[in-house]
Design an enzyme around this catalytic site. Sequence first.
Site, PDB file in Angstrom:
ATOM      1  N   LEU A  64     -12.503  -2.141  14.255  1.00 16.20           N
ATOM      2  CA  LEU A  64     -12.085  -2.410  12.877  1.00 16.20           C
ATOM      3  C   LEU A  64     -12.015  -3.910  12.588  1.00 16.20           C
ATOM      4  O   LEU A  64     -12.037  -4.337  11.441  1.00 16.20           O
ATOM      5  CB  LEU A  64     -10.731  -1.742  12.585  1.00 16.20           C
ATOM      6  CG  LEU A  64     -10.784  -0.362  11.914  1.00 16.20           C
ATOM      7  CD1 LEU A  64     -11.734   0.588  12.594  1.00 16.20           C
ATOM      8  CD2 LEU A  64      -9.403   0.269  11.825  1.00 16.20           C
ATOM      9  N   LYS A  99       0.813  -1.225   0.000  1.00 11.61           N
ATOM     10  CA  LYS A  99       0.000   0.000   0.000  1.00 11.61           C
ATOM     11  C   LYS A  99       0.849   1.279   0.000  1.00 11.61           C
ATOM     12  O   LYS A  99       0.390   2.327  -0.445  1.00 11.61           O
ATOM     13  CB  LYS A  99      -0.941   0.027   1.206  1.00 11.61           C
ATOM     14  CG  LYS A  99      -2.092  -0.955   1.098  1.00 11.61           C
ATOM     15  CD  LYS A  99      -3.059  -0.767   2.260  1.00 11.61           C
ATOM     16  CE  LYS A  99      -4.169  -1.794   2.210  1.00 11.61           C
ATOM     17  NZ  LYS A  99      -5.232  -1.524   3.181  1.00 11.61           N
ATOM     18  N   ALA A 108      -3.274   1.078  10.734  1.00 15.84           N
ATOM     19  CA  ALA A 108      -4.714   1.314  10.632  1.00 15.84           C
ATOM     20  C   ALA A 108      -5.116   2.537  11.461  1.00 15.84           C
ATOM     21  O   ALA A 108      -5.850   3.422  10.990  1.00 15.84           O
ATOM     22  CB  ALA A 108      -5.468   0.077  11.100  1.00 15.84           C
TER      23      ALA A 108
END
Length: 289
Positions: free
Chosen positions: A226, A70, A134
């Site tokens: 999450l 990413k 995250a």
Amino acid sequence: MIDGNTKVCGLIGNPVEHTLSPLIHNTLAKRLGHHLVYVPFLVEDGAVKSAVDGAFALNVLGLNVTVPYKGKVMENLVQIDDLAEQIGAVNTLVRCGSGFKGYNTDMPGLCRALTREGIMLKEQEVILLGAGGAARAVAFMCASQKVKKVYLLNRSVDKAKAVAEEVNRKSGRECICPMALKDHGKVPDGKFLAIQATSVGLYPNEKDVIIEDGAFYEKIHTGYDLVYKPGTTRFMELVKSHGGEAYNGLKMLLYQGIIAYELWNGISVSEEMALQVYEMLEREIYHEG
Ligand code: ATR
């Protein structure tokens, strides 16, 4: 049916075998009557550039990007959306004139999931648990959505401080307040949206929870974990048993996919369609076999 007009989208990452993204995108394509297929592509370390260039040459419409690429994929794009640039993570590539433009749909996905539950981030007081990749992305999103304040709690306080400093600096707002997790009792009285962004409680360690203390949960009006496997985490149970609403991360997964699909196809997906895909995901994850 695959024919001469079929468009191709896919996912690059390593590993990719357990991804739920093909289920999301192929279901959308089928239900919307689009000639589009979505396939996972296992990309070895060192081959990210050739994968992105090759996909462009093959007229691939769009790609998702997952762990561990990413960040790395950002070197191979012609343009990067502002939020993705700030976060430093791209999970969606959209074909444009001379290459791919990078977006982060994970955070808008979380935002849409919260909005659909009636929670607006603007002016919220937030407790954010974690300071890993995250949590860092969530902190950026909170700042960009003009939350009032974020208490960022992490086991290693140095990481909490580093994330807070970076987000406050880049967003030009002093809204993130770093704290050590063990000092959770020092969060001021009030009612908070709590976002659980650590890996604690994730299957198969579903008995674990980041904070046990009941007094902490008294301060939470809504808990968003999450984690989506198990479907009800201990964090969610504790929030609920102290009178709050609690949600798992499955809607965030759903909407990050839906937003990517919207970007690739220049459409908006209806809420009714989104919920149909959500039901398929639930069946796949929680009622296997
Ligand atoms: P991700 O990219 O999924 O966020 P990560 O970067 O490895 O994963 O971050 C994991 C997060 O979970 C961190 O905030 C970590 O806290 P530390 O920074 O102190 O390591 C948190 N975490 C993991 N296991 C934990 C545990 N047993 N207790 C408290 N926090 C934990």
